[in-house]
Structure formats: C-alpha cells, structure tokens
Design a protein around this motif. Structure first.
Motif, PDB file in Angstrom:
ATOM      1  N   ILE A   1       0.853  -1.191   0.000  1.00 23.00           N
ATOM      2  CA  ILE A   1       0.000   0.000   0.000  1.00 23.00           C
ATOM      3  C   ILE A   1       0.887   1.239   0.000  1.00 23.00           C
ATOM      4  CG2 ILE A   1      -1.703   1.285   1.363  1.00 23.00           C
ATOM      5  CD1 ILE A   1      -2.391  -1.418   2.657  1.00 23.00           C
ATOM      6  N   TYR A   2       0.451   2.251  -0.709  1.00 22.80           N
ATOM      7  CA  TYR A   2       1.203   3.514  -0.695  1.00 22.80           C
ATOM      8  C   TYR A   2       0.165   4.625  -0.778  1.00 22.80           C
ATOM      9  CZ  TYR A   2       5.267   6.547  -1.783  1.00 22.80           C
ATOM     10  OH  TYR A   2       6.256   7.496  -1.776  1.00 22.80           O
ATOM     11  N   LYS A   3       0.029   5.386   0.288  1.00 21.75           N
ATOM     12  CA  LYS A   3      -0.972   6.448   0.298  1.00 21.75           C
ATOM     13  C   LYS A   3      -0.318   7.799   0.042  1.00 21.75           C
ATOM     14  CE  LYS A   3      -3.954   4.193   3.662  1.00 21.75           C
ATOM     15  NZ  LYS A   3      -4.324   4.184   5.076  1.00 21.75           N
ATOM     16  N   ASP A   4      -1.134   8.743  -0.368  1.00 22.31           N
ATOM     17  CA  ASP A   4      -0.624  10.108  -0.496  1.00 22.31           C
ATOM     18  C   ASP A   4      -0.139  10.566   0.871  1.00 22.31           C
ATOM     19  OD1 ASP A   4      -1.060  10.400  -3.213  1.00 22.31           O
ATOM     20  OD2 ASP A   4      -3.158  10.927  -2.921  1.00 22.31           O
ATOM     21  N   ALA A   5       0.908  11.370   0.864  1.00 19.87           N
ATOM     22  CA  ALA A   5       1.613  11.659   2.114  1.00 19.87           C
ATOM     23  C   ALA A   5       0.772  12.463   3.098  1.00 19.87           C
ATOM     24  CB  ALA A   5       2.896  12.408   1.806  1.00 19.87           C
ATOM     25  N   ASP A   6       0.865  12.051   4.345  1.00 17.75           N
ATOM     26  CA  ASP A   6       0.241  12.753   5.456  1.00 17.75           C
ATOM     27  C   ASP A   6       1.368  12.909   6.471  1.00 17.75           C
ATOM     28  OD1 ASP A   6      -0.837  13.237   7.929  1.00 17.75           O
ATOM     29  OD2 ASP A   6      -2.434  11.745   7.785  1.00 17.75           O
TER      30      ASP A   6
END
Ligand code: FAD
Ligand code: FES
Ligand code: FES
Lengths: 158, 708, 281
Positions: free
Chosen positions: B494-499
């Motif tokens: 999984i790779y989410k937009d950065a937070d």
C-alpha cells in the motif's frame, strides 16, 4: 423573482434556482458536486472541463448556466456507467495513458463521442478530435494508442 | 530482466472516473474562499493601501497577520509571504481577501487601492548585469555566483590558434501542470491541517512552523493527488500554504485558495531564462584545447532555489565531454520578473543546449561528422568530473548513440536531400547525461530523514514515505521494488498520499532521485522486514536515507563526485521547415536512454514521451516575453495532439549497482537533449546556425534573411 | 446581474427590444465568456439574452442563387455542410478546437469583428452580404461596410445580425491559408483567402482578403485589378511585383503574438503561394 433553469443531467431531469450568469462548470462542480469535470484554464483552451452537450463535446467553462436550459448534459459521472466508458478506461489503463489524470475525464468525454460518431478513426482523426484537450504529462501518443486500442476492442459497444 | 511485467497503476481508474479528488475538489463546512491581491507594478515602494469597506464575515489578511515572521524559512535568501513595503515583480502577493462568497471576495479584492512609488525596473538579465538601473540585490544584482575549473585553462587559450565563441539564449518556460496551484487550510482543535497540491509536504510543515513560530507538529500537511508538478509544485506551494494558513488561523474557519490560470501563469515559478557564452580554444587542426563557459541564469524578484538550480546546471555545463581544460563560471541575477525555480531538468536544459549547440556548430564549421567530432572528448568510466570526482561506473553513452542512430536510420537520413518543394527537411542530434541525485554531504546518513515500511495486522505492507506521485508513476515503481524485495504480490503493498502525521520526513520529490536513492532505501528496509514478515501484529521498519558508499563529496570545497549516478542518452530529431511561413514541424523524435535497470517500461515510456514533448514545446513554441508575460493559455502556447510527432525510444540496460536492482532515474533526462537536437536539425535543414530557444518562425525568418 | 427582461426572447422583435435596453446577445458564448470573464468572476456581468431560441437566426438555405446562412450556424456545421462554399468551410474548420467549433457561431465571429476572425477573410473574398434585422425590418449590406474597425460594427443598438448571404457560382478557384503559432487551437497570425473565376487559364475575376495584418480585414482592390485579365503564366512571372504590392497594402503591427515584419513577409509569401497553386494545379 427566481427563475428555474431545468435541464437533463446524466439522464435525470434537474432544476436549479442558481443565477443564470454562473458558469456551467461551477454549477456542475459546486452545486451538483460533480467534481469529475475539472477546470484547467477557465478560458476554453484546455478541455479539462469537457462535457457532452446534446451528445457533443462542449466546454463547460465557456458556457453560462442559462445556456444549458432544456439541454441534455452528460458529465464523466454519467458516462462512467456506460459500456463505452468501461472499454475506454480499460484501454487508457492498458496503454498507460493516464499520468496526473487531470486531463483524463475530459479526454474520455471527447474520445467517447469520437468513437460513437466514427467507428474506425485513424491516428490522424484521433489526434484531430483531441486537439482541444491539452495534456502536459503524456505527450499524447499513449492516449492516442489507448483510443486505438478501444477501437479494436469496441465490438458492439457504441 | 528483474521486472518483466508492467504493473497497472492503482490511481488510473479513479482518475478515469473523475472520482480522484484533487485539492480543488475538496469542500468543508463553513469554508471561506480566498483571493490574492497582487502588485500591479514591477518594482516600487508601497505608499498607501486603501481597503474597501469590509462586509461582515469578510476579512483581509496581510503580513501583520503572520504570527512570527514574514519569511518563507525554507529559502536561504529573503523571501516574504506578503510584500510589506516594496514589491519586486508584477503579481507579487500583498494580501488576501477572504470570505464565504467567492464573487464577493473577488469584488473586494478588486477594490483594494494600492499606491506605489515606482522604481526603474530591471527587465532582463542583461539589464541586471549592465547596472544601469538601481540594483535590487547587493551592488551587482548577483544572488549567487560559483565557478569550477580544471586543467590549465589560461594556458589553453594562450596557446590556441583560434577561439570559437557561441552565445546561446533560452527563455522562461512555464510548467503548465494542468491543475493550477491550490491549498485548503482547515483549523482543528490544537492543530491545523493543510491539504495541498505539493511536491514537498514535510518542507511545507517546517516552513509553516517557521512562519508561525511554533512547533511544526502543530501542522498536518495532507498531500492531495497532483494534477502535474514538473518541479512547479515545490516552491510556489509554500506561499499558498502560508497564505491559507494565516487566513484560517485568523478567521478560525477553513480557507480554500485556488489559483486561476491567469494567476498561475503570472505569479508562479518558471524555468530560469539563460544566456550562456562558450569559448573554445582550438589548435590549428581544430582540436579543442580548453573550454571556457560563462553561464548567467535570470532569477526573478526573489532568489528562491536559484543557488541549487544554477549549481546543478553548472556541474553539467561541460556536457558529456572531458576537455583538456575547462572553466565554468555561473551567476544567478536578480530581475523584476516572476520568480524562477525548479523545473524538470534543473538547470540542465539550459547548459546542455549551450554545450551541444556549441559542439554541433563546431562540427559544422570544420565539416566534420558531428558524432565523430564529439567522440574525441567523450567522458568514459574513470574520467574526472568537472569537480575533481570520478565517473565510477560504465558510461553507456556510445551504446545510446548507436541505438538511437539505428532507430532513426540516422546515417541514411543525414544524407537525404534537404529540399522538397517549399519544405526543407533536416535531421539533428544531441547527446546528454543527467547526474542525479546531487550529492549532499559525505556518505553519512542524512540526519532525521528516513522512510519505512509498516507491516499491518492484515498482512499488507504500507510504504511510509512522503514522496509524491505527481503522475509520474512513482507509487507504482516503489511498490514494485518493495514487492520484489519482499517476494509478495504488489497488491499487498500500500502507498498512500503523504500525510505528515503518518510518514517521516524524507525529501521533496524532485531532482529525479526518488527511485535511484529512495527506492534503494525502501529496498534496504524491505530486506530487513523480509525475515519478520510472518510476525504477528503491526510494526514498522524505518531506514535512514543514506548516500551510496562510492560517493566522495566535500560540500564546502565543492569537490568530489557531484552526483550519485548518471543517465546517458541520445536524442535524434527530424524536422521540416516550411519556407512559406518559417514554421518548424518536428516529424519524428528518437531517444535512446540508459536508465539502468528499467523498473516499469510502460511508466518509463510515459516519462520519455512526456518529457520529450515538454522539451519540444520548449524548443519550438513556448515563450514568455519579459515585457508581455502571457496571462492566458491563448498566449502561452504548448503543444496539442496535432503538434507532436511520434516519439520512438529504446532503453539501454546498464545497471547501476547502488540503485535498487540497478535502477537509475528517468523523470527529467528525456527533456534535456530535445532543444539542441531540434536546433541542430533546423540548422542542418536551413544551412545556418541558431542559438536561441524557442526557434520561433519570426526568429528563423530573421536568421534566414541575414543569410541571404 | 439584474435581468429586467426575459433572457430567452421568443421573437426577434423581443430580442431587439431587449438589446436596445442594454442586453448583450449571447450566441455560442465563446467570445462573450472571454470578454466578460472578469465581470463574470465578480458577478458584475451585464444583462444578456440567449439567441438560441430564435428560429429566424437558424438554418442554411438556398434562395435565388445564393446561400443564406443563419447567424447561429456553428463553425462545426459550416465545416461539413455541402451547401457552403469550400473556402468558407475550410476557414471555419480552422477555428479553435472541435468543441469550440460546435459552440462558436458565424454571427458571433462576425459581430466580434476581430481582425483575426477566421470566417471574415473568406466572407470578404466571396462578397458576402449581412442581413440585419430590427423591429423596423431587415436590411442588407456588404460585410466590408458592416465591420467598421477592430471590434466595432455598424450594428445599431436595436439591431441583430440575422444572416449572411453569399452569392454562389461566381468563383471557381479558391485559396485559403491560416498561419498560427501551432497546428490546432490557435489565433491567426496571418491569413489569406482568395476567390477567383478562372477561365481558359485567365483571371476573369479575383477577390482577396488578408486577416490579422491590419486593424480589420484588409482588402486589396489594386492587386485584384492588377491580376484581373492576366493569364496564369503572366501572373506567375508577376509574383515579385505582386508581393511588393501586398507589403504596401497591408498594415501589420508588432504585438505579443508576432512581428509586423513577419506578418508582412508571410502575407506576401501566401499570395505567391496562391498564384503558384492556381498556376500549377
Ligand atoms: C479558446 C478559443 C479559441 C478561439 N479560436 C478562434 C479561432 O481560431 N478563430 C476565430 O476566428 N475565433 C476564435 N475564437 C473566438 C470565438 O470563438 C469566435 O469569434 C466565435 O465565432 C464567436 O461566436 P459565438 O457564437 O461564440 O459568439 P458570442 O460569444 O455568443 O458572441 C460574440 C459577440 O457577438 C455578439 N453577437 C453574437 N451573435 C450576434 C448576433 N446574431 N447579432 C448581434 N450580435 C451578436 C455578442 O453579443 C458578442 O458580443 C476563439 C475563442 C476561444 C475562447
Ligand atoms: S477549463 Fe474549460 S477549457 Fe480549460
Ligand atoms: S495526464 Fe497530466 S495532463 Fe494529461
């Protein structure tokens, strides 16, 4: 005195009390929450705001709400239920035609109408149809490829 | 080949459906809209600001609302969020109007009356150096100056039989990401979240901490999907994020700030215009004894990252060559123009245009085959760099030349007839390299910069990284690397937009370092996670960002290996010049590129095609006259689907050992060689030398008139 | 915006009355939206009337050896309609992008009266008349008299442009070339439209008009006179003189899109190209 503006939106009859001098793109995005229609320039140059108006590609940033009265409007949200969209989006995926994606809904609206009207467009016809849809990421060739792929796979879709 | 299959990108379907939410698609309860009030003069002192009467619920936000300091602390040089006493370029932000109804907000913004005492403005880099106008920065308008040299350059010129000089010029280039700049700042209890279209979430968080004078942890930056970046969403977003955050903190309501295309064209950063003089000392046989290069980059009203852009441009200024002696001098100068900043290629497109155009012109002057002429000076493995380091690994330049020439059928086409009725046809080439990433310190771990993997309870593995997918396919490439190292299917990664609350600081996404450097960090993390993959529960493995072992770099003396790795490439372009109108049409472009091990060929093709066409726009169409900055896409012309030729490309496999599975980079290189290749092709078609980008029909017509 | 009138007038008369009171006509809206962009952004747009419901402004017909084109005919329709002289179709097909062409109308292009308006050089060359209507009735006038300057026309406040009338069969050879900064979707830098009647390789009649090289479309009566009666081979050898005549006739300027020098030189090249095309079909 508030006037109602009525039109067909993604197959449904809708009415709005909004001012006639709003741009259609703003009404679609803000009032109907149809944010798949993008604004890239607001001056008719980029095609990110492309919708189908009575079936034909139209720039929703270059149109007043009042001009939509009694017309038939299709946005990407309405298109995505169709078979044609399924074929096109799969082809866009397979050809690597989507990078940042900001041009993509507009590209799909334009090319959907092209494939409906022209069963077998060649490279030149595809490029000509897309000339009002700017894409800064792909350099276009992979999008043209995607559309060609959709042509091959279209079967009885359109 | 380790990566034989192209992976589907998970972001594609949402983008096709229009369900992907970009920052402009966000909306919050009680959200206010913001509009920037901007300077209308190029240079002047602000005498007086008269505000309209403000209705209830409408606010004006300016420098006095900045809690701590009116300075974007990310930059070394002065750079205010809002102009206070003076303005240095047209469209410089002065204040924000904020309120619930966007039309009303715009009306109020329009009614702000600002009186200026104008100061004679510096329009061009030439004016900046001539010193006829009151200087903007120190006495000489030079923000930053640097030089490099090796060999006996003075001796080379003293002993030369002839000196050959060229002067090349390039103009502004706008990134023209299709999504304009935008942020939404949302105040929450004890916290503020900023949703941003940015290439550097942690950098924004730091900068906000600096401006507010508070702990940066107070801010959470949620990076939203980018509608394109190309380097343009590194610097400008600092301003928007600050502006919206100041407003949100003042009004205690969410604030949305989205630029119109006009604002984006006028006020955001662009590629630095350049003037580059190259002098070669030649012996009687036409051999190059030494090369002296004088680079001037035009920065705007504030320096921003001109140091870094100029610096990397200079380190590439001698191209793919090692001459007996060389000197490179560079200056970045202040002008009253929009700020210039990071842009795909980072100084390289300008310096490569200069050196390749110089070398191609020299070859024509001596009637030599350009590829043979240039080959005498090629860098090879073991050659010294401009900064006294080494090219440590195999230099695949000759392979790229061979492959591009084969694809293009170059030798045959070169001999083809030029004239076809009113059409002149020509073919041209350019060679380039792209060093990336630039070296930062020695090969020590970089403090506080890391990336990691989170093993989740459900067995999936999440990449903890602030690196941004701006459409270039980075998430997919990095997921592939991690999946391979862990030997699990990519669907489990999984790779989410950065937070910034969830992922550690690593770097701004840029300078083509994401795969070659950070891909390696993630691979190392994955190698560590691998034996623990079956452990129950949730845990993470963090890995510090570290430069490769082979690197020797002294950042103070600027000596050693300036870059980790080098991509090598050749571009060949065929053009047709219409003598009726002097319009140039590119007919086909061939590129051969050594990207090390390709991680995903479809993604790489996307980068090559897109970079090449962005380079084509730079070469033929895109221009921003300093005195008539285009405010509309009707005036800033980028290629449409009908303006672009097919691009055929080939990859040379030259694995780079320190990279993940041997990978190097691909984001920026494809743009670099296009300008000089197009100019070479036009020069061959027309039988003249050209020294300017873009090659507009007006410029070409004038050159042809001078010829006859 | 306060629209005191009905924005959707049902009759021409109603539309003209509204216009007289200050309402701005909206046909395809593509110029309207740009011209009033700033006002629309701030909600200060002048009142407007949508012309779309007016049947009198629609349609393409063939009365008395002419073609009558309703003002609302779109560029897209004109590009494909077989009744339309090819010279005009070709020019309409060069306007903007496909989606723009399906909105942009001929009437809008004429009333905008831009020297870069792409339908205008062909209309001048073909000798078009415009039909103007008002509550008092209709009148016809040549397009050259209708357009009075850059962005201005002789339209009165209570008048609308209702149609364009083109003679047919007057000419048998045509030339059109639009030079713009890129292949598609770009504003004209220089253009030339030529209509000629050529019989037995001799010019019986010729009319030409240049776009974007002066404040309005530039007509060339002297060049036309010089060409009329000549054989094609005579014309071919007169190209150098004709080019000089072009350079003297047109009035280009430097602007951010191009230079006067470029426009002058290219305009002359286009005429040379036209003569070569006629001479070597
Ligand atoms: C992105 C873009 C690209 C463009 N490219 C080109 C191009 O390549 N070539 C070109 O020539 N133009 C171009 N244009 C300009 C424009 O599209 C054309 O001029 C078009 O023909 C205008 O028609 P319309 O119906 O949209 O006009 P509208 O905007 O509806 O009207 C234009 C003006 O004429 C008035 N008007 C319209 N119809 C009538 C009538 N019947 N009676 C009286 N007044 C009337 C309106 O009040 C308004 O002032 C471009 C515009 C845009 C936004
Ligand atoms: S947003 Fe409508 S064309 Fe660009
Ligand atoms: S994919 Fe980014 S603009 Fe087309």
């Amino acid at each position: 005195m508030t006037k109602l503006t009525s039109f067909t939106l993604n197959g449904e009859f809708v009415s709005t009390k909004s001012a006639l001098d709003l741009r259609l793109v703003d009404v679609l995005r803000c009032e109907f929450n149809l944010t798949g229609t993008k604004e890239g320039c607001g001056e008719g140059e980029c095609g990110a705001c492309m919708i189908l108006l009575d079936g034909h590609p139209a720039l929703s940033c270059l149109m007043l709400l009042g001009a939509a009265k009694d017309r038939d409007i299709l946005t990407i949200e309405g298109l995505r239920a169709t078979q044609g969209f399924a074929v096109l989006s799969q082809a866009f995926n397979d050809a690597g035609a989507v990078q940042c994606g900001f041009c993509t809904p507009g590209m799909i609206m334009t090319t959907y109408a092209l494939l409906r009207d022209n069963p077998n467009p060649d490279d030149g016809a595809i490029r000509a149809a897309m000339a009002g849809n700017l894409c800064r990421c792909t350099g276009y060739s992979m999008i043209v490829e995607a559309v060609s792929l959709a042509v091959q796979r279209r079967g009885e879709t359109w | 080949m380790p990566f034989s299959k192209d992976e589907d990108r998970i972001d594609t379907i949402g983008k096709c459906c229009g369900t992907t939410r970009y920052v402009g698609d966000l909306s919050f309860d009680n959200m206010l809209e913001a509009v920037t009030v901007r300077s209308t003069v190029r240079r002047g002192k602000i005498k007086k600001i008269s505000l309209p009467e403000m209705p209830d619920g409408y606010f004006c936000v300016d420098a006095s609302d900045i809690p701590h300091q009116n300075q974007v602390t990310y930059f070394q040089d002065t750079c205010p969020y809002f102009a206070e006493s003076e303005v240095k370029y047209i469209a410089q932000p002065i204040m924000l109007m904020v309120g619930p109804d966007l039309r009303k907000v715009r009306r109020l913004a329009q009614k702000v009356q600002i009186d200026y005492e104008e100061i004679p403005a510096i329009h061009t880099l030439d004016e900046a150096l001539e010193g006829t106008k009151p200087p903007m920065h120190n006495d000489d308008n030079v923000y930053f100056k640097e030089d490099f040299s090796y060999g006996d350059i003075d001796g080379a010129f003293a002993g030369s039989d002839e000196i050959f000089e060229t002067q090349t010029r390039t103009g502004y280039q706008e990134h023209l990401y299709l999504e304009t700049q935008g942020v939404v700042a949302v105040p929450e209890t004890g916290k503020m979240t900023v949703y941003a279209s940015t290439q550097g979430p942690h950098a924004i968080r730091k900068a906000l901490g600096g401006a507010f004078g508070c702990d940066e942890e107070y801010f959470r930056i949620q990076q939203m999907p980018l509608g394109g970046g190309f380097g343009g969403k590194i610097e400008t977003p600092f301003f928007l994020a600050g502006h919206a955050a100041f407003a949100a903190s003042k009004c205690k309501q969410p604030v949305r700030l989205i630029y119109s295309r006009e604002e984006d064209l006028l006020a955001t950063t662009k590629r630095h215009p350049s003037r580059i003089v190259i002098r070669s000392a030649l012996d009687a046989k036409g051999n190059i004894l030494g090369v002296d290069i004088d680079v001037v980059f035009q920065a705007g009203g504030y320096a921003l990252s001109c140091r870094m852009v100029l610096d990397t441009g200079l380190k590439k200024a001698t191209g793919v060559y090692h001459f007996p002696a060389a000197r490179v001098l560079g200056r970045a100068v202040a002008t009253n123009n929009p700020m210039a900043g990071a842009y795909r290629g980072f100084g390289g497109p300008q310096t490569f245009f200069a050196i390749e155009t110089h070398m191609n012109a020299l070859a024509r002057k001596f009637k030599r085959d350009p590829l043979q002429f240039k080959a005498d000076y090629f860098i090879k493995q073991g050659t010294d760099t401009l900064t006294g380091g080494k090219y440590h690994f195999h230099v695949a330049l000759p392979e790229t030349i061979k492959e591009a020439a084969r694809l293009a059928d170059y030798e045959r086409r070169k001999k083809e007839q030029v004239q076809h009725g009113p059409i002149l046809r020509g073919i041209g080439q350019a060679l380039f390299s792209f060093g990336a990433p630039f070296s930062l310190g020695t090969n020590q771990p970089l403090p506080n910069r890391c990336m990691g993997l989170l093993k989740r309870k459900d067995g999936r593995v999440e990449i903890l990284s602030e690196l941004v997918d701006m459409g270039q396919g980075l998430h997919t490439a990095l997921r592939k690397i991690v999946a391979r190292a862990l030997k699990i299917p990519i669907e489990r990664i999984i790779y989410k937009d950065a937070d910034t609350d969830r992922v550690p600081e690593a770097s701004i996404t840029g300078a083509s370092m994401s795969v070659v450097l950070f891909g390696r960090v993630l691979k190392d993390a994955a190698d560590k996670l691998k034996p623990r993959l079956e452990e129950p529960g949730e845990f993470s493995v963090l890995e510090k960002v570290k430069q490769p072992d082979h690197l020797q770099w002294d950042p103070v003396k600027q000596q050693g290996d300036p870059f980790h790795s080098y991509v090598w490439g050749t571009v060949i372009a065929q053009v047709e010049v219409n003598t009726l109108t002097w319009q140039v049409a590119a007919r086909k472009i061939w590129t051969a590129l050594d990207v090390g091990t390709p991680i995903d060929r479809r993604i790489i093709k996307g980068q090559i095609d897109g970079g090449t066409i962005q380079g084509l726009g730079y070469s033929l169409l895109e221009s921003m006259p300093m005195d008539a900055m285009p405010a509309s896409l009707a005036d800033y012309i980028i290629p449409t689907s009908l303006d672009v030729p097919p691009v055929e490309s080939a990859l040379i496999a030259n694995p780079y050992p320190p990279g993940p599975y041997g990978a190097k980079c691909v984001g920026e290189p494809p743009l670099i060689g296009v300008g000089p290749a197009i100019v070479d092709a036009v020069a061959n078609a027309c039988g003249i030398e050209l020294f300017q980008l873009p090659v507009s029909p007006e410029y070409l017509m004038q050159k042809m008139a001078n010829k006859s | 915006m306060v629209n005191s009138h009905n924005p959707y007038p049902a009759t021409l008369r109603e539309a003209c009355m509204a216009k007289q009171k200050g309402a701005v006509p909206y046909a395809g809206g593509t110029d309207f939206m740009i011209r009033h962009a700033k006002a629309l952004q701030t909600g200060q747009c002048p009142p407007f009337i949508f012309l779309n419901d007016l049947n009198e402004l629609q349609g393409i017909s063939n009365p008395d050896n002419t073609v009558r084109i309703g003002a609302l005919a779109t560029m897209a329709a004109l590009s494909v309609n077989k009744e339309i002289p090819g010279l005009l179709s070709q020019a309409c097909n060069c306007v903007g992008s496909p989606a723009l062409r399906s909105a942009a109308t001929l009437g809008g292009n004429i009333c905008t009266a831009s020297p870069a308006g792409d339908s205008l050089p062909p209309l001048y060359a073909l000798g078009a008349q415009v039909e103007i209507c008002s509550p008092a009735g209709r009148r016809l006038m040549p397009i050259r008299d209708f357009i009075s300057g850059p962005g201005t026309t002789t339209l009165q406040s209570d008048e609308l442009l209702s149609a364009v009338i083109l003679p047919v069969n007057e000419f048998n050879e045509f030339y059109h070339h639009k030079v713009s900064p890129r292949v598609a979707n770009a504003i004209t830098k220089v253009s030339l439209a030529v209509a000629a009647r050529i019989e037995n390789k001799r010019i019986k009649k010729i009319r030409m008009a240049f776009g974007s090289v002066g404040p309005t479309i530039i007509c060339c009566p002297q060049i036309e006179a010089a060409c009329t009666g000549s054989s094609l081979s005579e014309l071919l050898s007169a190209v150098p003189e004709l080019k000089i005549m072009v350079e003297k006739t047109i009035k280009p300027i430097d602007d951010h899109r191009s230079t006067a020098q470029y426009r002058r030189s290219i305009a002359a090249n286009l005429l040379a190209d036209c003569i070569e095309t006629f001479g070597n079909p």
